[in-house]
Design an enzyme around this catalytic site. Structure first.
Site, PDB file in Angstrom:
ATOM      1  N   CYS A 102      14.425  35.501  44.087  1.00  0.00           N
ATOM      2  CA  CYS A 102      15.207  36.217  43.085  1.00  0.00           C
ATOM      3  C   CYS A 102      16.687  35.852  43.194  1.00  0.00           C
ATOM      4  CB  CYS A 102      15.038  37.722  43.250  1.00  0.00           C
ATOM      5  SG  CYS A 102      15.969  38.679  42.030  1.00  0.00           S
ATOM      6  N   ASN A 210       6.902  25.562  39.765  1.00  0.00           N
ATOM      7  CA  ASN A 210       7.454  26.576  38.871  1.00  0.00           C
ATOM      8  C   ASN A 210       8.826  26.106  38.397  1.00  0.00           C
ATOM      9  OD1 ASN A 210       9.143  29.643  39.180  1.00  0.00           O
ATOM     10  ND2 ASN A 210       7.611  29.282  37.605  1.00  0.00           N
TER      11      ASN A 210
END
Length: 329
Positions: A102, A210
Site C-alpha cells: 500500500c 500486477n
C-alpha cells in the site's frame, strides 16, 4: 496443453468490497479475490471487523459464485499481526494475505504497507510471526492455512526488491504478488514488468504479476517480459470484468470477442437495478467512482459518460443516463 494461469482480483481499498467481488466473480475466469486490507495497529480486533470487511467468511470464505476470497492484513507489529491472523482464521479465513504494497501516506506514516520494504528484516519478522501463529491451523478441507503476501518493488528504489522477496520466502510465505512499481512511483505508468521476472528468478515461490494489465495484449507483453503467467488485476478488472475470461480463452485457443465499453455499462446498470439493499447515496458514489475508473481503459468514450453522470444525485437518474447512452450507441 499447459495449465491455465491463476488470475486474481486485487485488494483495492474503497473499491473492491464484497459487492464488487460478488459482481466480478459472477463473470468467468477469476480464480480468487483478496479483500481490502484489515488495518492492524496495537489491538486485537473483534470478529465484527473481519465479518464487515469480508462477509464471505460466513460462507466458507467464498463469493456466492464459489470463488475463494483471501483476507488481507496490513500492519507492522509482528505480535499484533500474529494475534489478529489467528482471530481472522477463527472467523473463517482460509488464506491470510499480508500487505507490503500500500502506497497511501496515512498507512506509510505508521510504518505499514510499502514503507516496510525499507527493511527486509522487518518484512521477515512480520511475515514469520503470522506464519508461525498459523502453523497448526487448517482450512475447511483440512489443508494447512496458507499465508501469502503482496509487495511493491520497494519504497523509493528497487534496491531491496529481491531481498524483500527472499525475506518473505524465508519467513514461510506460500505465494507472492509483485506490483511492478515502488511506493514512490504510486500508480504512474509504466509498470516495470522486467522486475517481476527478476523477483520470480530470485525465489521458488509462485509469483503473480500486477500492474498496468489493462488488456489481453498487456498481459501477453507482461508474460513475454517477465516470464510470469499468473497475474492479479485491480482497476483493470473493474474496467473489464471479462478480462480473465478473455485471457484464458486466448490461451485455450478459443478466443472470445473482446469486451466493449457498452458491455461494462450494461453490467453497471444491471448491478444498480438489482441492488435493493445499498443506500442510494452509496450507490451513486460508487457508480461515479466506477465510471471515472473506466476512463483509464476506455478513454474519451468513458469520459463522456462520466461527464454526463457526475452531477446526477440519485441512482434512477444515473441508470436513465446510461441507458440513453446504450440506446444511442
Amino acid at each position: 496443453m499447459s495449465p491455465l494461469p491463476q488470475l486474481a482480483l486485487a485488494p483495492m481499498e474503497g473499491v473492491m468490497d464484497a459487492k464488487a467481488r460478488d459482481l466480478l466473480t459472477q463473470q468467468p475466469g477469476w480464480d480468487f479475490a483478496v479483500t481490502e486490507f484489515v488495518r492492524v495497529t496495537q489491538e486485537r480486533l473483534p470478529a465484527k471487523v473481519y465479518h464487515r470487511l469480508c462477509p464471505e467468511l460466513r460462507q466458507n470464505a467464498r463469493t456466492a459464485s464459489g470463488v475463494p476470497v483471501h483476507l488481507q492484513l496490513l500492519g507492522s507489529d509482528p505480535e499484533c499481526l500474529a494475534i489478529n491472523a489467528q482471530v481472522a482464521v477463527r472467523c473463517g479465513a482460509q488464506v491470510v494475505d499480508l500487505n507490503f504494497g500500500c502506497p497511501a501516506k496515512i498507512v506509510n506514516r505508521h510504518g505499514g504497507g510499502a514503507r516496510l520494504l525499507r527493511a527486509p528484516d522487518q518484512v521477515f519478522m512480520a511475515a514469520e510471526a503470522v506464519v508461525q501463529a498459523l502453523a497448526h491451523k487448517v482450512d475447511a478441507q483440512g489443508a494447512p492455512i496458507r499465508v501469502t503476501a503482496k509487495m511493491r518493488l520497494g519504497d523509493e528504489t528497487t534496491d531491496l526488491a529481491l531481498a524483500n522477496a527472499q525475506a518473505l520466502e524465508a519467513a514461510g510465505v506460500a505465494q507472492l504478488v509483485v506490483h511492478a512499481r515502488t511506493r514512490l512511483q504510486g500508480y504512474r505508468p509504466p509498470a516495470h514488468w522486467e522486475w517481476i521476472g527478476k523477483v520470480a528468478d530470485a525465489v521458488r515461490l509462485p509469483v503473480l504479476a500486477n500492474g498496468d494489465l489493462w488488456t489481453l495484449a498487456d498481459y501477453q507483453r507482461c508474460v513475454a517480459v517477465s516470464g510470469v503467467k499468473d497475474a492479479m488485476f485491480g482497476r483493470s478488472a473493474m474496467a473489464d470484468p471479462w478480462l480473465a475470461a478473455e485471457i484464458k480463452a486466448s490461451l485455450s485457443g478459443e478466443p472470445r470477442p473482446p469486451t466493449q465499453l457498452r458491455d461494462v455499462l450494461a453490467l453497471m446498470v444491471s448491478s444498480l437495478l438489482f441492488d435493493e439493499h445499498t443506500a442510494d447515496k452509496v450507490k451513486v458514489m460508487r457508480t461515479k467512482q466506477w465510471l471515472l475508473l473506466l476512463t483509464y481503459r476506455w478513454g474519451e468514450a468513458a469520459r463522456a459518460v462520466f461527464d454526463q453522470c457526475k452531477r446526477l444525485q440519485n441512482t434512477a437518474q444515473i441508470v436513465q443516463c446510461i441507458q440513453l447512452v446504450l440506446k444511442s450507441d
